[in-house]
Design an enzyme around this catalytic site. Structure first.
Site, short mmCIF file in Angstrom:
data_model
loop_
_atom_site.label_atom_id
_atom_site.label_comp_id
_atom_site.label_asym_id
_atom_site.label_seq_id
_atom_site.Cartn_x
_atom_site.Cartn_y
_atom_site.Cartn_z
N THR A 1 0.98 -1.10 -0.11
CA THR A 1 -0.07 -0.07 0.13
C THR A 1 0.99 1.35 0.12
OG1 THR A 1 -1.56 -0.95 1.30
CG2 THR A 1 -1.79 1.49 1.35
N ARG B 1 -12.69 -9.38 -1.17
CA ARG B 1 -12.26 -8.33 0.18
C ARG B 1 -11.92 -7.13 -0.03
NH1 ARG B 1 -7.69 -5.87 2.48
NH2 ARG B 1 -7.89 -5.77 4.68
N GLY C 1 -10.31 -3.72 2.08
CA GLY C 1 -9.80 -3.13 3.37
C GLY C 1 -10.03 -1.64 3.48
N ASP C 2 -9.07 -0.96 4.05
CA ASP C 2 -9.46 0.51 4.53
C ASP C 2 -9.30 1.41 3.33
OD1 ASP C 2 -6.76 -0.39 5.05
OD2 ASP C 2 -6.30 1.58 5.72
N THR D 1 -2.23 2.55 6.77
CA THR D 1 -1.70 1.33 6.37
C THR D 1 -1.86 0.22 7.54
OG1 THR D 1 0.08 0.51 4.97
CG2 THR D 1 0.67 1.84 6.80
N GLY D 2 -1.86 -1.03 7.02
CA GLY D 2 -1.99 -2.20 7.83
C GLY D 2 -3.23 -2.80 7.78
N GLY E 1 -6.60 -3.63 7.41
CA GLY E 1 -7.68 -2.73 6.94
C GLY E 1 -8.80 -2.77 7.58
C1 SD4 Z 1 -5.64 -3.19 3.20
N1 SD4 Z 1 -4.82 -1.50 4.51
O1 SD4 Z 1 -5.91 -3.82 2.25
C2 SD4 Z 1 -4.42 -2.04 3.46
C3 SD4 Z 1 -3.17 -3.07 3.49
C4 SD4 Z 1 -1.98 -2.30 3.71
O2 SD4 Z 1 0.41 -2.29 3.56
O3 SD4 Z 1 -1.96 -1.23 4.23
N2 SD4 Z 1 -0.58 -2.88 3.50
O4 SD4 Z 1 -6.11 -3.42 4.40
#
Ligand code: SD4
Length: 343
Positions: free
Chosen positions: A203, A231, A233-234, A254-255, A257
């Site tokens: 991301t 699916r 994410g955020d 990030t992370g 989601g």
């Molecule tokens: C998600 N936030 O799809 C994203 C993934 C992400 O580094 O940030 N990865 O959930």
């Protein structure tokens, strides 16, 4: 190429650091920038993306143009985890999510988009050319094609193909994301090692302030590798992966989601800045909210917030160490290791 991050012990960090020739992790205070413009973005790939944004910011261009151009650099790189070179879902298809927001609460988003190289630019078209905020799936693709974006071949990059084949051996579905999985076969996510030996992430979130003091942000991702088909994410969700309020500041996430969505992460950080918290303190408070909610599950979850306020102050905070962000202004250009809830 792609990634999945794994929270690793201090000893693992140093041996890994030796392995990949990087110094052991040490968090730093937020970089102090003097004046505008300024651009910040998530992870190491942010350095190159910021340069792309600076092509516009450095010539007194608009922050909105800069955040689009900046993350397009990352989407373009087949060597990276964002864009069509990224890890596929568990059915073997790369699906992309992105959103963008300007200084006037205009925003656009695409999600579950396939075979289009620059989801961030499609998100901008959604914002500028439709009465909507979000388009998904085949509708988003149809819109992109109608807008002249080429439909790319449906083919995994070599790195993604390799990771996917590796994942298929076990096909284990453990949706842990954003944890530095440096080759740990016990999780479902293949390590994201670039051909040059670097680790990378899936991301990029970017926020910028231009010479006029206006803020904008962008966020683009391939999402969680080997995720369930469909699916999200955020990252494509305004208020979760990105939020901009030109009176106050901007934030990107990030992370994992799902946990960012649970607390409307980026919006929460901006609201905390509105109450007077510095960007770092606001990011920390939002992280603490996730920590409180997830309790003992927190060791398996990484989330990081990165924020910029209207005064040009920058701050970030993560659950676990390992989150870095790139910053560029007239006087600073570097990667900063963010502080974290666990040490
Ligand atoms: C998600 N936030 O799809 C994203 C993934 C992400 O580094 O940030 N990865 O959930």
């Amino acid at each position: 190429m792609i990634n999945r991050r794994k929270f690793i012990s201090a000893s693992a960090v140093s041996s890994l650091a030796a392995l990949i020739g990087k110094k052991a992790w040490a968090s730093e205070a937020p970089a102090i920038v003097k004046g505008k413009p300024v651009v910040i973005s998530t992870w190491d790939a942010g350095l190159a993306a910021n340069k792309g944004a600076w092509e516009i910011l450095g010539k007194s261009g608009r922050a909105l143009d800069a955040v689009e151009a900046g993350v397009r650099v990352t989407e373009d790189s087949l060597n990276c985890c964002v864009g069509l070179g990224a890890n596929p879902d568990r059915d073997g298809f790369v699906t992309l999510d992105a959103c963008i927001m300007d200084e006037n609460f205009n925003c656009g988003s695409v999600a579950f988009l396939e075979r289009i190289k620059h989801p961030i630019s499609v998100a901008r078209r959604v914002m500028e050319k439709t009465p909507h905020v979000m388009l998904v799936g085949s509708g988003a693709q149809q819109f992109a094609v109608a807008e002249g974006f080429p439909l790319e071949e449906q083919k995994l990059s070599l790195d993604a193909q390799r990771s996917y084949e590796e994942w298929l051996k076990k096909s284990e579905y453990k949706p842990v994301i954003n944890i530095e999985n440096k080759g740990n076969a016990s999780t479902s996510f293949a390590p994201a090692k670039l051909a040059n030996g670097e680790w990378n992430h899936d991301t990029i979130g970017m926020v910028a302030m231009d010479a006029n003091g206006n803020l904008s942000g962008s966020c683009t991702t391939s999402g969680m590798g080997f995720k369930m088909r469909g699916r999200l994410g955020d990252s494509p969700i305004i208020g979760a992966g990105l939020y901009v309020d030109n009176e106050v500041g901007a934030c990107t996430a990030t992370g994992q989601g799902e946990d960012v969505i649970r607390v409307s992460g980026s919006h929460t950080v901006v609201e905390l800045m509105r109450q007077g918290l510095s960007p770092e303190a606001a990011c920390k408070k939002a992280i603490e909210r996730i920590v409180r909610i997830k309790k003992d599950k927190i060791k398996d979850i990484q989330v990081a917030f990165l924020a910029l306020n209207k005064k040009g102050q920058v701050g970030a905070f993560a659950i676990h160490k390992g989150f870095s962000y790139a910053i560029k202004s007239n006087d600073v250009e570097k990667l900063v290791n963010a502080k974290s809830w666990t040490s």
